[in-house]
Write an enzyme that holds these catalytic residues in place. Structure first.
Site, PDB file in Angstrom:
ATOM      1  N   HIS A   1       2.716   0.271  -2.267  1.00 48.12           N
ATOM      2  CA  HIS A   1       1.683  -0.501  -1.580  1.00 48.12           C
ATOM      3  C   HIS A   1       1.588  -1.928  -2.082  1.00 48.12           C
ATOM      4  O   HIS A   1       1.617  -2.155  -3.291  1.00 48.12           O
ATOM      5  CB  HIS A   1       0.332   0.214  -1.738  1.00 48.12           C
ATOM      6  CG  HIS A   1       0.396   1.645  -1.301  1.00 48.12           C
ATOM      7  ND1 HIS A   1       0.541   2.678  -2.193  1.00 48.12           N
ATOM      8  CD2 HIS A   1       0.372   2.198  -0.075  1.00 48.12           C
ATOM      9  CE1 HIS A   1       0.604   3.825  -1.529  1.00 48.12           C
ATOM     10  NE2 HIS A   1       0.508   3.555  -0.240  1.00 48.12           N
TER      11      HIS A   1
ATOM     12  N   SER B   1      -2.014   5.117   4.319  1.00 48.34           N
ATOM     13  CA  SER B   1      -2.559   4.500   3.115  1.00 48.34           C
ATOM     14  C   SER B   1      -2.605   2.973   3.190  1.00 48.34           C
ATOM     15  O   SER B   1      -3.394   2.357   2.487  1.00 48.34           O
ATOM     16  CB  SER B   1      -1.735   4.919   1.900  1.00 48.34           C
ATOM     17  OG  SER B   1      -0.369   4.609   2.104  1.00 48.34           O
TER      18      SER B   1
ATOM     19  N   ASP C   1       1.711  -1.103  -6.458  1.00 49.58           N
ATOM     20  CA  ASP C   1       2.207   0.134  -7.072  1.00 49.58           C
ATOM     21  C   ASP C   1       3.616   0.387  -6.533  1.00 49.58           C
ATOM     22  O   ASP C   1       4.318  -0.549  -6.157  1.00 49.58           O
ATOM     23  CB  ASP C   1       1.234   1.298  -6.850  1.00 49.58           C
ATOM     24  CG  ASP C   1       1.032   1.635  -5.374  1.00 49.58           C
ATOM     25  OD1 ASP C   1       1.852   1.205  -4.531  1.00 49.58           O
ATOM     26  OD2 ASP C   1       0.056   2.350  -5.050  1.00 49.58           O
TER      27      ASP C   1
END
Ligand SMILES: *[C@@H]1O[C@H](CO)[C@@H](O)[C@H](O)[C@H]1NC(C)=O
Ligand SMILES: *[C@@H]1O[C@H](CO)[C@@H](O)[C@H](O)[C@H]1NC(C)=O
Ligand SMILES: *[C@@H]1O[C@H](CO)[C@@H](O)[C@H](O)[C@H]1NC(C)=O
Ligand SMILES: *[C@@H]1O[C@H](CO)[C@@H](O)[C@H](O)[C@H]1NC(C)=O
Length: 355
Positions: A322, A40, A319
């Site tokens: 990340h 991610s 978040d």
């Protein structure tokens, strides 16, 4: 008279603009192409159409990105987006899921949220493209390049000159080893054995990429996953600043990855591997807490349509896991130009590009 003057000024202005645009269009990137493998941290949309909790093509993701939410796990650009800019490309590489026609000539992004070195990693969140599958996808792209370029020698030469970015391994811990309710690895292996196993498998995967023609590799170590707000929320810190067991696990992994990079440089003819562990100065940043309200995905992602913090350039974490665009920019700057062997060994990406 005044009208004539204005008219000729206009002509001059337009010609200047034209020259600028032409130079901009002709400015050549430092390498012809850049291929991105990972999770991610690098994903730019590959998970959007997958059935998974690990996707973020919704607001407030992308709030600071020119076209809004794209599937990037940040408020704006990712580290690889900034590296792409530093290398002189004028647009980012398409996600494999949207690659078509000639848009693959400058490289492709294969990265997928929740993906790991191990195939099963992240499966409790749903579908994802493991590193093994990303490498399979790269082989598909090579076949398409061979057809597009119609000259096998030139395609081989091109593939030799590209940079291959590999940033993966966090999920093999946070979405595998440290989720014993879903995965058996922590019962089968000690942390040391697991780190050895992961780096051994990554070694084989890097060699497979080498065999497809890759020569210039930018391989990232794991960052301090135990300091992420969601890690602290999920595991607790037992009085420390961060979750020590996660950071120790990351350190075991990195301790094995660093010598692997040296070994591959010695063993594989013409290979140029570099190990990156960018560590920007965080003193002006808020290091704890997320900018957005978390609870989406597996709990670590921003809630859909929630209102994020307004001082986004001050936070490290966007978040639960990340980083923000502001932090990603700093990380990319270190990876690209650091002269410290602790951050880039044996060389930074700028030098890797020039080799
Ligand atoms: C997702 O699916 C839509 C509709 O089928 C398609 O237009 C789009 O390109 C796909 N995007 C990705 C990232 O796979
Ligand atoms: C393919 O490219 C190589 C290197 O540029 C060149 O020497 C060769 O003539 C090309 N082959 C064909 C069939 O065009
Ligand atoms: C918590 O910290 C104490 C004191 O450092 C230590 O003895 C204990 O093993 C720790 N517990 C866990 C679960 O890590
Ligand atoms: C972050 O640290 C500051 C200063 O130590 C503290 O006041 C704040 O409550 C912390 N925030 C979170 C979310 O832990």
């Amino acid at each position: 008279m005044a009208y004539k003057l204005l008219k000729s000024l206009e002509v001059v202005a337009i010609s200047v603009l034209f020259v600028i645009l032409q130079n901009w269009a002709n400015a050549k990137p430092q390498v012809p192409c850049y291929f991105i493998f990972g999770d991610s941290l690098s994903d730019n949309g590959n998970n959007n159409n997958l059935s998974t909790l690990a996707k973020v093509n919704y607001s407030p993701y992308g709030i600071d990105f020119p076209v809004g939410p794209t599937g990037r796990f940040s408020n704006g650009r990712t580290v690889v987006d900034f590296i792409v800019e530093n290398l002189g490309f004028t647009s980012s590489m398409p996600p494999f899921a949207e690659s078509q026609g000639e848009n693959i000539l400058n490289g492709v992004n294969y990265a997928s949220g929740a993906a790991g070195i191990r195939d099963e990693t992240g499966k409790h969140l749903g579908d994802r493209i493991s590193l093994n599958r990303q490498i399979q996808n790269h082989k598909i792209i090579i076949l398409r390049l061979l057809r597009l370029m119609r000259n096998n020698t030139e395609t081989r030469l091109l593939l030799n000159q590209c940079i291959y970015s590999i940033q993966i391994g966090s999920n093999d811990y946070i979405n595998n080893y440290f989720k014993p309710e879903f995965y058996g690895t922590s019962r089968l292996f000690t942390q040391m054995q697991y780190a050895t196993l992961l780096v051994h498998q990554l070694s084989n995967q890097l060699k497979t990429l080498y065999n497809t023609g890759a020569r210039k590799f930018a391989v990232y170590g794991l960052s301090l996953i135990g300091c992420a707000p969601f890690a602290i929320l999920e595991y607790g810190t037992n009085g420390s600043l961060c979750v020590d067991k996660l950071n120790n696990a990351a350190a075991h992994f990195n301790e094995r990855l660093m010598p692997l990079v040296d070994q591959l440089n010695n063993d594989l003819p013409n290979a140029q591997f570099t190990y990156l562990a960018p560590a920007p100065d965080s003193t002006t940043f808020v290091t704890n807490g997320s900018c957005c309200t978390i609870g989406g995905g597996g709990g670590e992602l921003c809630l859909k349509n929630s209102k994020p913090c307004s001082n986004r350039r001050r936070f490290i974490f966007w978040d639960g896991y990340h980083p923000t665009e502001a932090w990603n920019e700093k990380v990319a700057e270190r990876a690209y130009s650091s002269e410290s062997s602790l951050e880039a060994n044996p060389f930074n990406i700028h030098k890797l590009a020039k080799l």
